[in-house]
Design an enzyme around this catalytic site. Sequence first.
Site, PDB file in Angstrom:
ATOM      1  N   LYS A  87       0.836  -1.207   0.000  1.00 45.76           N
ATOM      2  CA  LYS A  87       0.000   0.000   0.000  1.00 45.76           C
ATOM      3  C   LYS A  87       0.872   1.259   0.000  1.00 45.76           C
ATOM      4  O   LYS A  87       1.958   1.275   0.597  1.00 45.76           O
ATOM      5  CB  LYS A  87      -0.898  -0.043   1.248  1.00 45.76           C
ATOM      6  N   SER A 162      -9.862   1.317   2.999  1.00 49.46           N
ATOM      7  CA  SER A 162      -9.039   2.164   2.160  1.00 49.46           C
ATOM      8  C   SER A 162      -7.974   1.418   1.363  1.00 49.46           C
ATOM      9  O   SER A 162      -7.416   1.986   0.426  1.00 49.46           O
ATOM     10  CB  SER A 162      -8.335   3.210   3.031  1.00 49.46           C
ATOM     11  N   SER A 186      -9.879  -1.237   7.093  1.00 49.53           N
ATOM     12  CA  SER A 186      -9.383  -0.950   5.750  1.00 49.53           C
ATOM     13  C   SER A 186      -8.693  -2.114   5.053  1.00 49.53           C
ATOM     14  O   SER A 186      -8.318  -1.987   3.884  1.00 49.53           O
ATOM     15  CB  SER A 186      -8.417   0.241   5.782  1.00 49.53           C
TER      16      SER A 186
END
Lengths: 494, 105
Positions: A87, A162, A186
């Site tokens: 990420k 997310s 997330s």
Amino acid sequence: MSNGAGALDGASSVDAAALAKQARDGNLDPHALLDATFHAMNRVEGGARPLNAFLHRDEQGARSDAANLRAGGGETRSLFGVPVAVKDNIATLRMPTGCGSRILEGYVSPFEATVVTRLREAGALIVAKTNMDEFAMGSSTENSAYGPTRNPLDLDRVPGGSSGGSAAAVAAGVVRIAIGSETGGSVRQPASFCGVVGVKPTYGRVSRYGLVAFASSLDQVGVFGRNVDDAALGLEAIAGHDRMDSTSDRRDAPALRPTSTTRTSALPLAGTVIGRPVEYFPESLDAGVRATCDRALDALRLLGAEVRDVSLPHTDLAIPVYYIVAPAEASSNLARFDGVRYGMRVELDALRSMYEATRSQGFGAEVTRRIVLGTYVLSAGYYDAYYLRAQEVRRRIRRDFLNVFSSGVQVLFTPTAPTTAFRLGAVSDPYELYLSDIFTVTANLAGVPAMSLPVGRVEGLPVGGQLIAAHWDEATMFGVAAALERALGESAHR
Amino acid sequence: MAITEADVRHVAALARLEVEGPRLDALVRELNGILVHMDVLQRIDMGDGQASNSDVRDVETAGAGAGAPLREDEPSSGALAREREAFAPAYRDGFFLVPRLASHE
């Protein structure tokens, strides 16, 4: 066929552990694996409707690491030659770390996150940084400054967020393992939306050194896997004490991969008590999600587990508590992005105008909303009414979990999210979007480990089942997950 | 507790954000829409069990049986991944060069 759905490349049709073994034994060339990975990446990012899951790629660095895999005792590396995506809020040396935000555009960290170092030491090849909601604030990956990520299973839908880019990367078959981060769900919620496995470890289990802070009392690095074994392998590689993170716990990281008993026994969960928290199965729950989760509970019973109704009475307060605590911490953590120390700067003569112009142009709408909300609940006159009360209720939410786990229940089973993946642009009201985290924020508030695994589909869209365990008991959680995954077999994916 | 335009202006200034025009109107509306859901917390009987920082720490380290572990107080090399000069657009004689600011207003 869609850009990713079901189109598995050679890189993803075999477990990560088996890939690593083949590569270690010399039966698979890691460079060939990288060829397949970057080919898959080009495929899903090409065409008229790209996934938009990847923000940066590092083919040169991955190939350089691949060439050095056998150096320094590399023959034992658990992720030998396995491509992994990370990420965009986790610091890497060879790619920018931008958190999906304009304010950090082009920023390259001077140090590497501990999880990235550990992955590379385990033999993983870091191939790309993945798209995300800006500063991890969102539940759909629509808040990225670089455009939304699409769900590989239905390109008109969101992948969740997310960590939507990491979830999509695994679901599309580009990588078997990807790293995400969790503050309120997330990793688990996008895992649920994309039909993959996603794990949030116990707070303190994985180092956060190099994870850009959002809400420090909640943040934790998590792992996506194509299946339970991949997720276990990834978490084993990154877990354990790190002196660079003062919230990192000193206890040893447990073995998480399924044992032979789990793999072969007819009743691997005999003696295991699974709690079914009644607050997570409200009348209003989507009927398809409920039916799918009920079938998973039946499967757990058939595996020998006792399923017991339990209560976590403060669950309905979790979203208000979370959306006070997390923005409050974020308003402080994001104060450092001021045009001086990181990323972009709007050049103006006066200091304060420079701060304000940089931050206003650099942050997107959701980040701005949360900074203002967080500053408000911490400001004089409102601190007692909001922040202090939220902390008190947070304590009660944690006690709810401690009470259940001290009553003989080892693992809780719930839906991961109240719905399946929704359409891009379908949810515009901020609070309505916050409610998609309703079943996941509690584990972050309490600090307990939790994971999502696919348990079935509704109208072709994946439904995630969530397992939550007591602090530090990831091993039991993974044991239940592996048994359930085996019992459900292909039915979890149709 | 309704949040007003003046509240948002005040808080945005504290947070070093410029918020004006349609964005200000939208923020007032959105924050009120969010905060109305937070009012449920006002009904909580706080009793005498008010949370403190030690409770937060307890949450963070639950099950550890001790407070957050402290790092050993040992000197480390402080080695950087890149040369110091690479960390800023301009560097001269051991100093980072920054833009001249006309005022601190």
